[in-house]
Design an enzyme around this catalytic site. Structure first.
Site, PDB file in Angstrom:
ATOM      1  N   LYS A   1     -22.082  12.457  49.285  1.00  0.00           N
ATOM      2  CA  LYS A   1     -22.217  13.784  48.864  1.00  0.00           C
ATOM      3  C   LYS A   1     -22.254  14.218  47.810  1.00  0.00           C
ATOM      4  O   LYS A   1     -22.636  16.093  48.116  1.00  0.00           O
ATOM      5  CB  LYS A   1     -20.364  14.222  49.646  1.00  0.00           C
TER       6      LYS A   1
ATOM      7  N   GLU B   1     -18.349  24.475  40.087  1.00  0.00           N
ATOM      8  CA  GLU B   1     -17.779  23.038  40.252  1.00  0.00           C
ATOM      9  C   GLU B   1     -18.702  22.260  39.150  1.00  0.00           C
ATOM     10  O   GLU B   1     -18.663  20.987  39.706  1.00  0.00           O
ATOM     11  CB  GLU B   1     -18.023  22.451  41.308  1.00  0.00           C
TER      12      GLU B   1
HETATM   13  P1  NAD Z   1     -12.584  29.316  48.063  1.00  0.00           P
HETATM   14  O1  NAD Z   1     -13.440  29.928  47.099  1.00  0.00           O
HETATM   15  O2  NAD Z   1     -12.993  30.619  49.624  1.00  0.00           O
HETATM   16  O3  NAD Z   1     -11.451  29.421  48.025  1.00  0.00           O
HETATM   17  C1  NAD Z   1     -10.529  28.647  46.865  1.00  0.00           C
HETATM   18  C2  NAD Z   1      -9.414  29.473  46.427  1.00  0.00           C
HETATM   19  O4  NAD Z   1      -9.856  30.262  45.614  1.00  0.00           O
HETATM   20  C3  NAD Z   1      -8.575  29.384  47.286  1.00  0.00           C
HETATM   21  O5  NAD Z   1      -6.905  29.020  46.645  1.00  0.00           O
HETATM   22  C4  NAD Z   1      -9.242  31.047  47.302  1.00  0.00           C
HETATM   23  O6  NAD Z   1      -7.470  32.262  47.902  1.00  0.00           O
HETATM   24  C5  NAD Z   1      -9.531  31.254  45.741  1.00  0.00           C
HETATM   25  N1  NAD Z   1      -9.849  32.444  45.982  1.00  0.00           N
HETATM   26  C6  NAD Z   1     -11.249  33.172  46.216  1.00  0.00           C
HETATM   27  N2  NAD Z   1     -12.179  33.722  46.325  1.00  0.00           N
HETATM   28  C7  NAD Z   1     -10.987  34.525  45.502  1.00  0.00           C
HETATM   29  C8  NAD Z   1     -11.400  35.772  44.976  1.00  0.00           C
HETATM   30  N3  NAD Z   1     -11.424  36.259  44.749  1.00  0.00           N
HETATM   31  N4  NAD Z   1     -10.033  36.140  43.892  1.00  0.00           N
HETATM   32  C9  NAD Z   1      -9.031  35.212  43.557  1.00  0.00           C
HETATM   33  N5  NAD Z   1      -8.871  33.696  43.910  1.00  0.00           N
HETATM   34  C10 NAD Z   1     -10.087  33.317  44.913  1.00  0.00           C
HETATM   35  O7  NAD Z   1     -13.557  27.660  48.229  1.00  0.00           O
HETATM   36  P2  NAD Z   1     -13.387  27.008  49.949  1.00  0.00           P
HETATM   37  O8  NAD Z   1     -15.211  26.853  50.137  1.00  0.00           O
HETATM   38  O9  NAD Z   1     -13.090  26.967  50.365  1.00  0.00           O
HETATM   39  O10 NAD Z   1     -13.859  25.414  48.775  1.00  0.00           O
HETATM   40  C11 NAD Z   1     -12.707  24.379  49.062  1.00  0.00           C
HETATM   41  C12 NAD Z   1     -13.151  23.340  48.731  1.00  0.00           C
HETATM   42  O11 NAD Z   1     -14.269  22.895  49.300  1.00  0.00           O
HETATM   43  C13 NAD Z   1     -14.345  23.444  46.878  1.00  0.00           C
HETATM   44  O12 NAD Z   1     -14.635  21.927  46.668  1.00  0.00           O
HETATM   45  C14 NAD Z   1     -15.792  23.665  48.457  1.00  0.00           C
HETATM   46  O13 NAD Z   1     -16.608  22.664  47.445  1.00  0.00           O
HETATM   47  C15 NAD Z   1     -15.548  22.740  49.210  1.00  0.00           C
HETATM   48  N6  NAD Z   1     -15.956  22.876  49.973  1.00  0.00           N
HETATM   49  C16 NAD Z   1     -16.331  23.757  50.909  1.00  0.00           C
HETATM   50  C17 NAD Z   1     -16.853  24.526  51.932  1.00  0.00           C
HETATM   51  C18 NAD Z   1     -17.590  25.772  52.503  1.00  0.00           C
HETATM   52  O14 NAD Z   1     -18.327  26.083  53.305  1.00  0.00           O
HETATM   53  N7  NAD Z   1     -16.891  26.923  51.675  1.00  0.00           N
HETATM   54  C19 NAD Z   1     -18.014  23.201  52.695  1.00  0.00           C
HETATM   55  C20 NAD Z   1     -17.243  21.369  51.808  1.00  0.00           C
HETATM   56  C21 NAD Z   1     -16.535  21.994  50.797  1.00  0.00           C
END
Ligand code: NAD
Length: 307
Positions: free
Chosen positions: A185, A268
């Site tokens: 991945k 990341e």
């Molecule tokens: P995300 O950015 O949606 O959330 C991660 C954190 O950031 C959370 O605590 C969220 O509240 C915070 N955040 C997001 N926007 C913000 C803002 N504007 N202000 C303040 N805080 C904010 O992350 P995600 O997409 O859920 O990803 C989490 C993990 O999973 C990462 O390692 C990512 O690479 C992985 N992942 C994501 C996806 C996807 O489709 N989103 C798919 C597979 C793996």
């Protein structure tokens, strides 16, 4: 099962919603005040595979959560993992399982500084999600979510989590080699995410460029070299075929790193190409593609004023 979601953004809310709907007792944990306030006042609004729903679900900052949990799913970004672990120490018991499905490399090592190996469950997911507004998210896919205990003798607890996820519609699968799956991945993210971000293109456009084969071979060979030193056997040709098949399936999609830059958020990269570059250097190996890509993504973050 009593479950906490540590980091409740796109994936955290998606997983939390699915598990709460199936009768588990879920608490969301986050730092983002507007998001917490919106969910506390009007519930979580979430669209799963096109169907919108709204549920009441507890959410708070780590310091506001006083309970302990059977399982904690971590869904920060990679760079937020250590801070989150520091902040949630008080909700972990000696039996709490911590499940990490983040993209990127090196997370098991970080988590092992906080909890015993028997409680660490590593994995990957192909569910996807996004944040539309504070308190409003979407979640898509059908899985699978592949997990394995860091201590392979501790399979029983992991099987219970697999079953709970499958009962919740998340398609949990017990993996016999999650280390390999994680590295493969990382190759997807280390090629598609990094290159689409730098070239400002979608995956379809990237795979139509003239020298895509050369770029894939250069990057994947370096990942494979470092993976081998860590006990994961990534065949370069097989991995490139896997990348091409994946690219074909997702088509004209902009990967999350591209979206991160667009939304002026840190990427990341240090946990993908950056880790490969650093580990290669530590081990006396050559990884020029990984080093250059990491430097360029950081330059892009600087140009955009992202801290
Ligand atoms: P995300 O950015 O949606 O959330 C991660 C954190 O950031 C959370 O605590 C969220 O509240 C915070 N955040 C997001 N926007 C913000 C803002 N504007 N202000 C303040 N805080 C904010 O992350 P995600 O997409 O859920 O990803 C989490 C993990 O999973 C990462 O390692 C990512 O690479 C992985 N992942 C994501 C996806 C996807 O489709 N989103 C798919 C597979 C793996």
């Amino acid at each position: 099962m009593k479950i906490a979601i540590a980091g409740s953004g796109a994936l955290g809310c998606g997983f939390g919603y699915m598990m709460q709907k199936n009768g588990n007792n879920v608490t969301l944990i986050d730092f983002w005040e507007d998001h917490i306030k919106a969910i506390q006042e009007t519930g979580l609004t979430i669209t799963v595979n096109g169907k919108e729903d709204n549920i009441a679900i507890p959410i708070g900052k780590p310091s506001e959560v006083k309970d302990t949990f059977d399982a904690v799913f971590i869904f920060t970004k990679s760079m937020g993992l250590r801070h989150m672990l520091e902040e949630i120490k008080h909700i972990l018991t000696e039996d709490t399982k911590v499940i990490c499905l983040l993209n990127g490399l090196g997370h098991a090592k970080t988590i092992s500084e906080y909890i015993p190996e028997k409680n660490i469950i590593m994995g990957t997911t192909v569910w996807t999600g996004g944040l539309d507004a504070p308190g409003k998210t979407h979640f898509m896919g059908e899985g699978p979510v592949e997990i394995q205990n860091a201590d392979v003798n501790e399979k029983e607890g992991t099987l219970q989590i697999v079953k709970m996820m499958s009962d919740s519609g998340l398609n949990g699968v017990y993996s016999e080699d999650v280390h390999f799956t994680t590295w493969r991945k990382a190759c997807v993210n280390g090629t598609m995410n990094a290159l689409c971000s730098l070239l400002d293109c979608n995956i379809k456009e990237l795979f139509e460029t003239t020298d895509i084969d050369g770029l894939l071979k250069g990057i994947v060979s370096e990942f494979s070299l470092v993976a081998k030193t860590e006990g994961a056997n990534l065949n370069v040709e097989e991995t490139i075929s896997y990348l091409k098949a994946t690219a074909e399936k997702v088509g004209a999609h902009y990967p999350s790193m591209h979206q991160d830059l667009k939304n002026k958020r840190l990427t990341e990269i240090d946990f993908l190409n950056g880790t490969v570059a650093k580990e290669a250097e530590n081990k006396g190996l050559e990884a020029p593609y990984s080093k250059l890509i990491t430097q360029l993504v950081h330059a892009k973050e600087d140009i955009l004023g992202i801290k």
